[in-house]
Design a protein around this motif. Structure first.
Motif, PDB file in Angstrom:
ATOM      1  N   GLN A  59      34.758  19.521  62.631  1.00 52.87           N
ATOM      2  CA  GLN A  59      35.412  20.672  62.021  1.00 52.87           C
ATOM      3  C   GLN A  59      36.485  21.248  62.946  1.00 52.87           C
ATOM      4  O   GLN A  59      37.569  21.639  62.495  1.00 52.87           O
ATOM      5  CB  GLN A  59      34.373  21.749  61.690  1.00 52.87           C
ATOM      6  CG  GLN A  59      33.390  21.335  60.622  1.00 52.87           C
ATOM      7  CD  GLN A  59      34.068  21.046  59.307  1.00 52.87           C
ATOM      8  OE1 GLN A  59      34.893  21.818  58.842  1.00 52.87           O
ATOM      9  NE2 GLN A  59      33.726  19.930  58.704  1.00 52.87           N
ATOM     10  N   ASP A  60      36.204  21.297  64.241  1.00 54.98           N
ATOM     11  CA  ASP A  60      37.188  21.790  65.204  1.00 54.98           C
ATOM     12  C   ASP A  60      38.402  20.869  65.247  1.00 54.98           C
ATOM     13  O   ASP A  60      39.546  21.329  65.298  1.00 54.98           O
ATOM     14  CB  ASP A  60      36.530  21.896  66.577  1.00 54.98           C
ATOM     15  CG  ASP A  60      37.403  22.606  67.573  1.00 54.98           C
ATOM     16  OD1 ASP A  60      38.018  23.634  67.202  1.00 54.98           O
ATOM     17  OD2 ASP A  60      37.482  22.143  68.724  1.00 54.98           O
ATOM     18  N   LYS A  63      40.588  21.556  62.216  1.00 51.70           N
ATOM     19  CA  LYS A  63      41.382  22.783  62.360  1.00 51.70           C
ATOM     20  C   LYS A  63      42.570  22.570  63.299  1.00 51.70           C
ATOM     21  O   LYS A  63      43.682  23.024  63.019  1.00 51.70           O
ATOM     22  CB  LYS A  63      40.499  23.918  62.880  1.00 51.70           C
ATOM     23  CG  LYS A  63      39.500  24.419  61.867  1.00 51.70           C
ATOM     24  CD  LYS A  63      38.620  25.477  62.472  1.00 51.70           C
ATOM     25  CE  LYS A  63      37.501  25.849  61.528  1.00 51.70           C
ATOM     26  NZ  LYS A  63      36.543  26.767  62.138  1.00 51.70           N
ATOM     27  N   GLN A  67      46.545  22.779  62.384  1.00 49.63           N
ATOM     28  CA  GLN A  67      47.479  23.612  63.146  1.00 49.63           C
ATOM     29  C   GLN A  67      48.663  22.787  63.622  1.00 49.63           C
ATOM     30  O   GLN A  67      49.801  23.250  63.594  1.00 49.63           O
ATOM     31  CB  GLN A  67      46.775  24.221  64.360  1.00 49.63           C
ATOM     32  CG  GLN A  67      45.878  25.374  64.060  1.00 49.63           C
ATOM     33  CD  GLN A  67      45.259  25.930  65.323  1.00 49.63           C
ATOM     34  OE1 GLN A  67      45.399  25.385  66.413  1.00 49.63           O
ATOM     35  NE2 GLN A  67      44.556  27.039  65.168  1.00 49.63           N
ATOM     36  N   GLY A 107      36.001  30.753  66.227  1.00 48.18           N
ATOM     37  CA  GLY A 107      35.738  31.087  64.842  1.00 48.18           C
ATOM     38  C   GLY A 107      34.276  31.361  64.556  1.00 48.18           C
ATOM     39  O   GLY A 107      33.841  31.311  63.416  1.00 48.18           O
TER      40      GLY A 107
END
Length: 140
Positions: A59-60, A63, A67, A107
């Protein structure tokens, strides 16, 4: 950072090998190691545990890739640098501390985990010798 848009972690590659159970001729030694089952070898690898262990990293990565695609390469680099700076904690090592700054950057500031409100007994018993802890920190 692997630039992929994967939402769930990838399955581990499945392969069967007899390297650990091979004899001098390169064949599976059934007398010493028992009969060989390819289904059992593939079933032991992969599965739910590996997916859950790599869920946060996937998930990181998603993200950071998003970005990069939206803002450019500087944004994930900046995010990773901010995380590294915030994770460095030069405060007193004798006291147990949380890192809300890192939680915000990761987050995780709006989520509750068991460690947020259930402290183990080892964390409740804080060392009282602050001077010894500071000396340990100087020698590291």
């Amino acid at each position: 950072m692997d630039p992929s848009h994967r939402i769930v972690p990838a399955n581990a590659p499945k392969s069967a090998s007899i390297q650990d159970t091979a004899n001098s001729l390169g064949l599976h030694d059934a007398l010493r190691y028992g009969p060989r089952s390819l289904a059992a070898e593939n079933k032991t690898r992969g599965g739910l545990r590996e997916r859950l262990e790599s869920w946060d990293a996937t998930q990181d990565n998603l993200k950071l890739t998003m970005q990069r695609n939206v803002f450019g390469l500087h944004m994930p680099m900046r995010t990773l640098m901010e995380r590294k700076i915030v994770s460095r904690n030069p405060h007193m090592p004798a006291l147990a501390q949380s890192n809300p700054h890192l939680d915000i950057l990761m987050g995780r500031d709006e989520t509750l985990d068991c460690s947020d409100f259930m402290m183990p007994a080892s964390e409740l018993a804080q060392p009282m010798d602050v001077h010894a802890e500071m000396e340990k920190k100087l020698h590291m």
